[in-house]
Design an enzyme around this catalytic site. Structure first.
Site, PDB file in Angstrom:
ATOM      1  N   HIS A   1       0.833  -1.217   0.000  1.00 32.25           N
ATOM      2  CA  HIS A   1       0.000   0.000   0.000  1.00 32.25           C
ATOM      3  C   HIS A   1       0.866   1.264   0.000  1.00 32.25           C
ATOM      4  O   HIS A   1       0.439   2.306   0.499  1.00 32.25           O
ATOM      5  CB  HIS A   1      -0.939   0.041   1.209  1.00 32.25           C
ATOM      6  CG  HIS A   1      -1.651  -1.258   1.445  1.00 32.25           C
ATOM      7  ND1 HIS A   1      -2.820  -1.582   0.822  1.00 32.25           N
ATOM      8  CD2 HIS A   1      -1.320  -2.335   2.216  1.00 32.25           C
ATOM      9  CE1 HIS A   1      -3.201  -2.793   1.209  1.00 32.25           C
ATOM     10  NE2 HIS A   1      -2.296  -3.278   2.044  1.00 32.25           N
TER      11      HIS A   1
ATOM     12  N   SER B   1      14.422  21.407 -16.265  1.00 33.06           N
ATOM     13  CA  SER B   1      13.212  22.170 -16.581  1.00 33.06           C
ATOM     14  C   SER B   1      13.654  23.494 -17.183  1.00 33.06           C
ATOM     15  O   SER B   1      14.660  24.073 -16.768  1.00 33.06           O
ATOM     16  CB  SER B   1      12.425  22.403 -15.297  1.00 33.06           C
ATOM     17  OG  SER B   1      11.612  23.548 -15.440  1.00 33.06           O
TER      18      SER B   1
ATOM     19  N   LYS C   1      15.466  21.561 -11.061  1.00 37.78           N
ATOM     20  CA  LYS C   1      14.856  20.281 -11.397  1.00 37.78           C
ATOM     21  C   LYS C   1      15.772  19.328 -12.152  1.00 37.78           C
ATOM     22  O   LYS C   1      16.551  19.724 -12.996  1.00 37.78           O
ATOM     23  CB  LYS C   1      13.593  20.513 -12.272  1.00 37.78           C
ATOM     24  CG  LYS C   1      12.476  21.221 -11.564  1.00 37.78           C
ATOM     25  CD  LYS C   1      11.746  20.368 -10.543  1.00 37.78           C
ATOM     26  CE  LYS C   1      10.885  19.340 -11.194  1.00 37.78           C
ATOM     27  NZ  LYS C   1       9.566  19.832 -11.579  1.00 37.78           N
TER      28      LYS C   1
ATOM     29  N   GLU D   1       9.477   8.082 -17.075  1.00 38.85           N
ATOM     30  CA  GLU D   1       8.115   8.583 -17.313  1.00 38.85           C
ATOM     31  C   GLU D   1       7.641   8.256 -18.728  1.00 38.85           C
ATOM     32  O   GLU D   1       6.496   7.876 -18.952  1.00 38.85           O
ATOM     33  CB  GLU D   1       8.052  10.103 -17.091  1.00 38.85           C
ATOM     34  CG  GLU D   1       8.037  10.476 -15.622  1.00 38.85           C
ATOM     35  CD  GLU D   1       8.070  11.981 -15.384  1.00 38.85           C
ATOM     36  OE1 GLU D   1       7.962  12.380 -14.223  1.00 38.85           O
ATOM     37  OE2 GLU D   1       8.230  12.755 -16.358  1.00 38.85           O
TER      38      GLU D   1
END
Ligand code: ARG
Length: 468
Positions: free
Chosen positions: A162, A283, A289, A296
């Site tokens: 979980h 970024s 970043k 992804e």
């Protein structure tokens, strides 16, 4: 016969009007099926060889055809071949060129076959090779994972259920979980390959042919293990493509799950690992970043492979026997899935090779999560306390830990004894993450000793699979 314009339809005899220009482009597949040129030529060479052995082509006709086809292959590979949309597909482009090169003998190549058994054969030859390459890609990634497991056999991180810290596990054990999934994928491909490796050639348009063809000769020349047993089924069967695409979809499921985990581990909240700068991007607006674009994108690319599977199932749904032009639509989804899988496996293996763990961060997460609570309960059970009572006792100890912001292993023996008098000094060997992992020392368990054994076994299993 009068000379034909080289772009003229090879099936034009019964037509009086030319094909509508839009329809010509709409029905053509050459833009995407030209990638089957090598398989198409190999199939034609085998077919011509068989026609000769069956007494249908003379020796010199066969030689002329084979030499012509080999030259065409070189022309294509050099980029000198003029593909023509008017000639619709890879088959007719190559056949028309052969006739331009060698004259009327070229027209004899299509004796006893049809584009229907030709395309089914090309697709199987093509997929057979691609499956091998994909298996090589899987093995490369698996080997990288085993290498990491070997190095990180005693690095400890929280195992999650979980997405809540559950019990400590070793990083090596975790890597080998992914290894297992990928091994099943590779086995599935081996199984799928058995059904790919059947030869449709000889089925002709749908009913077979009146020529005395010898299918065992072509099958042997093309390395097919089996010959399709029913001509109607052979020209219409695309099960092997659907089956492959299912395996591809499941591989992408696995890679997307793995990607998701990397993304979580890379977040500032977890900060468990680092990936090479060359697998991340910055970024344009936020200078701090370092984004995990590669995982992804792999996670995102699973979508197209699932889409391709749905497209292929839908393509075949309700299709009556035998060949229908619908089947031309099998190519782009299949090619796209193959390209996506190969690229994803390649970049994944490279990316994993650049991975560095941050063991201190992992360990402090283990300690924050009370992940040795089960170990304490097991300890109490061994000391004679029924499991349900042990569960309750540990629950109280955890509550104290939460209230005072400490892990169980940070409590004094006195404090622990206040929850149960059976607790002794030896409790600390089970409360530490190291003790917790070491205690799970059985086949399939997370202890460093087991990870070492599993690493050796994993290398054996990869080797065995590649021997099949
Ligand atoms: N381009 C076709 C395909 O991909 C080849 C077979 C065409 N056969 C036919 N009878 N139109 O399926």
């Amino acid at each position: 016969m009068p000379e034909k314009n080289p772009n003229e339809k090879l099936w034009g005899g019964r037509f009086t009007e030319p094909t509508d220009i839009f329809v010509e482009a709409f029905t053509a597949s050459v833009e995407f099926d030209q990638r089957l040129y090598a398989q198409d030529i190999a199939g034609s060479i085998a077919h011509a060889t068989m026609l000769n052995q069956a007494g249908i082509l003379t020796n010199s006709e066969k030689e002329l055809i084979i030499t012509g086809l080999q030259e065409i292959k070189l022309e294509i590979e050099k980029g000198d071949f003029q593909w023509s949309v008017a000639l619709e597909d890879v088959h007719m482009n190559i056949e028309a060129r052969l006739t331009v090169k060698i004259g009327d003998t070229g027209k004899k190549l299509h004796t006893g076959r049809s584009r229907n058994d030709q395309i089914a054969t090309d697709m199987r030859l093509y997929l057979r090779e691609e499956i091998k390459q994909i298996q090589t890609g899987l093995t490369r990634l698996q080997t990288t994972l085993v290498d990491i497991a070997e190095q990180e056999f005693e690095t400890i991180l929280p195992g999650y259920t979980h997405l809540q810290a559950a019990q400590p596990v070793t990083f090596g054990h975790h890597m080998l979980a992914w290894f297992e999934m990928l091994l099943r994928d590779s086995e599935r491909l081996t199984d799928c390959q058995k059904r790919v490796n059947h030869m449709p050639l000889g089925s002709a348009a749908l009913a077979g042919t009146t020529y005395p063809i010898q299918r065992d000769i072509t099958a042997k020349l093309l390395g097919f293990e089996h010959i399709c047993q029913n001509s109607l089924d052979a020209v219409s069967d695309r099960d092997f493509i659907i089956e492959f695409n299912f395996v591809a979809a499941l591989i992408m499921t696995h890679l997307s799950r793995f990607s998701e985990e990397l993304i979580i581990w890379l977040s500032q909240q977890f900060d468990f690992i680092e990936l090479g700068d060359n697998f991340c991007t910055g970024s344009s607006i936020m200078p701090q970043k370092k984004n995990p674009d590669v995982p992804e994108l792999i996670r995102g690319k699973s979508a197209r492979v699932y889409g391709n599977l749905t497209a292929l199932l839908t393509l075949m749904k309700s299709q009556p026997l035998a060949y229908n032009k619908d089947n031309q639509e099998d190519k782009e989804p299949l090619f796209d899935s193959i390209d996506t899988i190969k690229a994803s496996l390649h970049v994944f293996a490279e990316m994993m090779a650049s991975l560095k763990t941050k063991p201190e961060n992992m360990l402090s997460a283990v300690k924050k999560g009370f992940s040795t609570a089960t170990d304490l309960a097991d300890y109490l059970v061994i000391k004679g306390i029924p499991f349900r009572d042990a569960h309750e006792i540990v629950g109280q100890a955890v509550k104290r830990g939460i209230d005072t912001n400490r892990d169980l292993s940070a409590m004094s023996i006195k404090e622990l004894q206040s929850f149960s008098s059976v607790i002794d000094e030896d409790v600390f060997s089970v409360l530490t993450p190291e003790g917790s992992c070491a205690a799970r020392n059985h086949l399939g368990g997370t202890s460093p000793i087991q990870v070492k054994a599993a690493v050796a076994e994993a290398r054996n299993r990869i080797r065995k699979l590649s021997e099949i």
